[in-house]
Design an enzyme around this catalytic site. Sequence first.
Site, PDB file in Angstrom:
ATOM      1  N   LYS A  14      25.694  30.490  41.166  1.00 31.72           N
ATOM      2  CA  LYS A  14      26.590  29.492  41.777  1.00 31.72           C
ATOM      3  C   LYS A  14      25.925  27.936  41.381  1.00 31.72           C
ATOM      4  O   LYS A  14      26.708  27.293  41.213  1.00 31.72           O
ATOM      5  CB  LYS A  14      26.317  29.572  43.381  1.00 31.72           C
ATOM      6  CG  LYS A  14      27.022  30.698  44.115  1.00 31.72           C
ATOM      7  CD  LYS A  14      26.193  31.212  45.676  1.00 31.72           C
ATOM      8  CE  LYS A  14      26.956  32.253  46.080  1.00 31.72           C
ATOM      9  NZ  LYS A  14      26.513  32.867  47.274  1.00 31.72           N
ATOM     10  N   VAL A  31      31.506  29.685  45.203  1.00 30.77           N
ATOM     11  CA  VAL A  31      30.424  28.694  45.415  1.00 30.77           C
ATOM     12  C   VAL A  31      30.212  28.546  46.896  1.00 30.77           C
ATOM     13  O   VAL A  31      31.189  27.894  47.440  1.00 30.77           O
ATOM     14  CB  VAL A  31      30.082  27.610  44.678  1.00 30.77           C
ATOM     15  CG1 VAL A  31      28.690  26.765  44.944  1.00 30.77           C
ATOM     16  CG2 VAL A  31      30.281  27.865  43.240  1.00 30.77           C
ATOM     17  N   ARG A  61      42.092  53.453  53.019  1.00 30.88           N
ATOM     18  CA  ARG A  61      41.587  52.483  53.690  1.00 30.88           C
ATOM     19  C   ARG A  61      42.265  51.123  53.614  1.00 30.88           C
ATOM     20  O   ARG A  61      42.421  50.442  54.355  1.00 30.88           O
ATOM     21  CB  ARG A  61      39.919  52.256  53.272  1.00 30.88           C
ATOM     22  CG  ARG A  61      39.357  51.305  53.996  1.00 30.88           C
ATOM     23  CD  ARG A  61      38.038  50.994  53.498  1.00 30.88           C
ATOM     24  NE  ARG A  61      37.977  50.624  52.167  1.00 30.88           N
ATOM     25  CZ  ARG A  61      36.958  50.709  51.159  1.00 30.88           C
ATOM     26  NH1 ARG A  61      36.018  51.230  51.662  1.00 30.88           N
ATOM     27  NH2 ARG A  61      37.408  50.211  50.032  1.00 30.88           N
ATOM     28  N   ASP A 110      21.988  35.551  42.499  1.00 28.44           N
ATOM     29  CA  ASP A 110      23.538  34.937  43.068  1.00 28.44           C
ATOM     30  C   ASP A 110      23.358  33.374  43.207  1.00 28.44           C
ATOM     31  O   ASP A 110      24.130  32.761  42.551  1.00 28.44           O
ATOM     32  CB  ASP A 110      23.776  35.721  44.461  1.00 28.44           C
ATOM     33  CG  ASP A 110      24.971  35.212  45.088  1.00 28.44           C
ATOM     34  OD1 ASP A 110      25.920  35.252  44.811  1.00 28.44           O
ATOM     35  OD2 ASP A 110      24.782  34.300  46.012  1.00 28.44           O
ATOM     36  N   ILE A 112      32.737  26.557  52.168  1.00 22.90           N
ATOM     37  CA  ILE A 112      32.471  25.108  52.246  1.00 22.90           C
ATOM     38  C   ILE A 112      33.276  24.933  50.765  1.00 22.90           C
ATOM     39  O   ILE A 112      33.239  25.504  49.751  1.00 22.90           O
ATOM     40  CB  ILE A 112      30.902  24.926  51.816  1.00 22.90           C
ATOM     41  CG1 ILE A 112      30.137  25.287  53.134  1.00 22.90           C
ATOM     42  CG2 ILE A 112      31.054  23.187  51.666  1.00 22.90           C
ATOM     43  CD1 ILE A 112      28.676  24.987  52.655  1.00 22.90           C
ATOM     44  N   GLU A 155      25.513  41.047  48.428  1.00 20.88           N
ATOM     45  CA  GLU A 155      26.117  41.493  47.274  1.00 20.88           C
ATOM     46  C   GLU A 155      26.009  43.082  47.431  1.00 20.88           C
ATOM     47  O   GLU A 155      25.065  43.509  47.853  1.00 20.88           O
ATOM     48  CB  GLU A 155      25.509  40.916  45.978  1.00 20.88           C
ATOM     49  CG  GLU A 155      25.626  39.404  45.881  1.00 20.88           C
ATOM     50  CD  GLU A 155      27.068  39.000  45.894  1.00 20.88           C
ATOM     51  OE1 GLU A 155      28.040  39.252  45.129  1.00 20.88           O
ATOM     52  OE2 GLU A 155      27.599  38.215  46.856  1.00 20.88           O
ATOM     53  N   GLY A 183      27.858  41.864  56.116  1.00 21.74           N
ATOM     54  CA  GLY A 183      28.610  41.738  55.000  1.00 21.74           C
ATOM     55  C   GLY A 183      28.379  40.496  54.210  1.00 21.74           C
ATOM     56  O   GLY A 183      29.279  40.070  53.206  1.00 21.74           O
ATOM     57  N   GLU A 233      37.303  28.446  44.098  1.00 20.41           N
ATOM     58  CA  GLU A 233      36.553  27.799  45.319  1.00 20.41           C
ATOM     59  C   GLU A 233      35.484  28.687  46.109  1.00 20.41           C
ATOM     60  O   GLU A 233      34.294  28.381  46.419  1.00 20.41           O
ATOM     61  CB  GLU A 233      37.545  27.237  46.388  1.00 20.41           C
ATOM     62  CG  GLU A 233      36.896  26.194  47.455  1.00 20.41           C
ATOM     63  CD  GLU A 233      36.240  25.282  46.840  1.00 20.41           C
ATOM     64  OE1 GLU A 233      36.732  24.367  46.526  1.00 20.41           O
ATOM     65  OE2 GLU A 233      34.990  25.216  47.112  1.00 20.41           O
TER      66      GLU A 233
HETATM   67  P1  NDP Z   1      33.422  44.646  48.641  1.00 24.79           P
HETATM   68  O1  NDP Z   1      32.563  45.485  48.044  1.00 24.79           O
HETATM   69  O2  NDP Z   1      33.316  44.464  50.261  1.00 24.79           O
HETATM   70  O3  NDP Z   1      34.789  44.726  48.325  1.00 24.79           O
HETATM   71  C1  NDP Z   1      35.343  45.221  46.790  1.00 24.79           C
HETATM   72  C2  NDP Z   1      36.311  45.725  46.915  1.00 24.79           C
HETATM   73  O4  NDP Z   1      37.047  46.335  45.687  1.00 24.79           O
HETATM   74  C3  NDP Z   1      35.956  47.520  47.708  1.00 24.79           C
HETATM   75  O5  NDP Z   1      37.167  47.708  48.471  1.00 24.79           O
HETATM   76  C4  NDP Z   1      36.055  48.466  46.513  1.00 24.79           C
HETATM   77  O6  NDP Z   1      36.482  49.648  46.741  1.00 24.79           O
HETATM   78  C5  NDP Z   1      37.069  47.727  45.627  1.00 24.79           C
HETATM   79  N1  NDP Z   1      37.026  47.923  44.222  1.00 24.79           N
HETATM   80  C6  NDP Z   1      36.041  48.346  43.417  1.00 24.79           C
HETATM   81  N2  NDP Z   1      36.258  48.714  42.035  1.00 24.79           N
HETATM   82  C7  NDP Z   1      37.873  48.589  42.223  1.00 24.79           C
HETATM   83  C8  NDP Z   1      38.855  48.626  41.143  1.00 24.79           C
HETATM   84  N3  NDP Z   1      38.471  49.122  39.844  1.00 24.79           N
HETATM   85  N4  NDP Z   1      39.985  48.422  41.354  1.00 24.79           N
HETATM   86  C9  NDP Z   1      40.581  48.116  42.726  1.00 24.79           C
HETATM   87  N5  NDP Z   1      39.636  47.984  43.741  1.00 24.79           N
HETATM   88  C10 NDP Z   1      38.296  48.178  43.314  1.00 24.79           C
HETATM   89  O7  NDP Z   1      33.058  43.286  48.177  1.00 24.79           O
HETATM   90  P2  NDP Z   1      33.275  41.888  49.016  1.00 24.79           P
HETATM   91  O8  NDP Z   1      34.472  41.657  49.458  1.00 24.79           O
HETATM   92  O9  NDP Z   1      32.059  41.306  49.559  1.00 24.79           O
HETATM   93  O10 NDP Z   1      32.971  40.658  47.480  1.00 24.79           O
HETATM   94  C11 NDP Z   1      34.088  40.658  46.683  1.00 24.79           C
HETATM   95  C12 NDP Z   1      34.237  39.531  45.898  1.00 24.79           C
HETATM   96  O11 NDP Z   1      33.512  38.423  46.367  1.00 24.79           O
HETATM   97  C13 NDP Z   1      32.606  39.358  44.819  1.00 24.79           C
HETATM   98  O12 NDP Z   1      32.803  38.737  43.625  1.00 24.79           O
HETATM   99  C14 NDP Z   1      31.777  38.851  45.684  1.00 24.79           C
HETATM  100  O13 NDP Z   1      30.674  38.383  45.009  1.00 24.79           O
HETATM  101  C15 NDP Z   1      32.333  37.686  46.202  1.00 24.79           C
HETATM  102  N6  NDP Z   1      32.026  37.201  47.419  1.00 24.79           N
HETATM  103  C16 NDP Z   1      31.626  37.850  48.496  1.00 24.79           C
HETATM  104  C17 NDP Z   1      31.398  36.869  49.840  1.00 24.79           C
HETATM  105  C18 NDP Z   1      30.832  37.708  50.915  1.00 24.79           C
HETATM  106  O14 NDP Z   1      30.594  37.139  51.877  1.00 24.79           O
HETATM  107  N7  NDP Z   1      31.161  39.171  51.004  1.00 24.79           N
HETATM  108  C19 NDP Z   1      31.371  35.445  49.839  1.00 24.79           C
HETATM  109  C20 NDP Z   1      31.668  34.995  48.552  1.00 24.79           C
HETATM  110  C21 NDP Z   1      31.925  35.695  47.321  1.00 24.79           C
HETATM  111  P3  NDP Z   1      34.980  50.661  46.914  1.00 24.79           P
HETATM  112  O15 NDP Z   1      34.483  50.195  48.090  1.00 24.79           O
HETATM  113  O16 NDP Z   1      35.809  51.901  47.116  1.00 24.79           O
HETATM  114  O17 NDP Z   1      34.204  50.515  45.818  1.00 24.79           O
HETATM  115  N1  HSE Z   2      25.973  37.346  48.735  1.00 30.98           N
HETATM  116  C1  HSE Z   2      26.457  36.001  48.818  1.00 30.98           C
HETATM  117  C2  HSE Z   2      25.382  35.139  49.891  1.00 30.98           C
HETATM  118  C3  HSE Z   2      27.536  36.106  49.286  1.00 30.98           C
HETATM  119  O1  HSE Z   2      24.777  36.044  50.450  1.00 30.98           O
HETATM  120  O2  HSE Z   2      25.456  33.973  49.958  1.00 30.98           O
HETATM  121  C4  HSE Z   2      28.376  34.763  49.345  1.00 30.98           C
HETATM  122  O3  HSE Z   2      28.492  34.172  48.064  1.00 30.98           O
END
Ligand code: NDP
Ligand code: HSE
Length: 449
Positions: A210, A137, A54, A206, A141, A195, A192, A134
Amino acid sequence: MKPTNLSPIRVGLLGIGTVGSGTFNVLQRNQEEIRRRAGRGIEITMVADLDVARAKAAVGSGVQVVDDARKVIANPDIDIVVELIGGYGIARQLVLEAIEAGKHVVTANKALLAVHGTEIFAAAHRKGVMVAFEAAVAGGIPIIKALREGLTANSIQWIAGIINGTTNFILSEMRDKGLDFDVALKEAQRLGYAEADPTFDIEGVDAGHKVTLMSAIAFGIPVQFDKAYVEGITQLAAQDIRYAEQLGYRIKLLGITKRAANGIELRVHPSLVPAKRLIANVEGAMNAVVVQGDAVGTTLYYGKGAGSEPTASAVIADLVDIARLHTADPEHRVPYLAFQPDTMTQAMSDLPIVPMSEVVTSYYLRLKVADETGVLAKVTGILASLGISIDAVLQREADDVGGEGSTQTDLIILTHDCVEAKMNEALAQMQALPTVLAPITRIRKEELA
Ligand code: NDP
Ligand code: HSE
């Protein structure tokens, strides 16, 4: 002196899910403008994800993809490690290892920093590397930059924010479309916003992470999520959303941190907010943060608080900052938490986190009562005996609440400010009345004036 080496800065991405893929796509799409702003190119040259197929599909052929994040950290060509895995487990180890390997770190992981921030910032300080967050939180923004740099002249008085997109989306869908809680949550997950473990969103955790980070930056105290009061939206009833509307309020999940006489308030809970305030009209997954500074007065920051590209916007802003400051001496960089680290010990002893029982705020109460003479007098008598003054009372016709011939009704009371311990005592006494027929609902009220 200007840096002479303007070769692209090389980035290794750990985790290419929602935020990781947004980061990759936006960097690709806007690479020329970003290069002109940063003064050098920013290239993701290596990606680690558990799902290699992927990840390869997401980044194409020009980027090395591996299944082991430690290979990225060990690569001497990588300057910055971007952690977008999430959680406190493997992410903590990888971030600490990246710091130990002398890499700058960018993370969107508020859970990690709110719980282990002290350890991580101390390790980064020792190694002279940057840790930028950044995106942790309020998604897109730039609130960290605003607090840490734009408002640096101010003594911050308080911050109140809608800082969880998932719960704001759920509350909006429940109010506007009459959707059930579970249906709205599923939709937030599909989009998406949520969490990996959505209980973090709906139980207020969450938002607690923040507000803990904002509190540390605003007041120069260490991150201390364990002392935050956290209450989510799972106990909210649709009827309270309706009654609040009738009284001129909206219910929002607020993260609040405030400078009080006895320390720093640090709390997350549903709150009634006057409908006329801008923040009360923030809907869907949008976030908004109000900051009150002594010099600037009230400022408001509004935008998308979650989602792939809004969050990527913040991640890339950190990458640009690091690209610009890469060659600066560590002591000339903006401190991680806005205050110089050697002033933190003093601040820590001066400013305790105020226990919730000592917080002063106002309240919305809903009591299901027997529709009998004297009930209102008994309830208001208890409040008066404890010195709690009433702002407004709404008593519904029993027929409107329970149908024709009903002998029960809802009594809604808005109070003025009182200390939480007094309200707890009043609730216990009111609950003991035989004419109070169900557990009393208590929601805090913030005028945000
Ligand atoms: P996702 O679950 O979409 O992405 C996380 C990715 O990391 C997945 O592809 C996962 O693979 C991969 N992964 C898991 N374990 C490992 C590892 N050991 N080594 C390498 N890759 C790994 O999460 P998000 O992108 O939504 O969130 C990422 C971070 O950003 C989190 O800390 C979240 O709190 C933060 N965040 C998210 C926001 C949002 O809107 N989504 C907004 C602000 C912050 P697999 O799917 O196979 O487990
Ligand atoms: N799960 C979080 C939210 C993602 O809904 O605000 C952004 O930090």
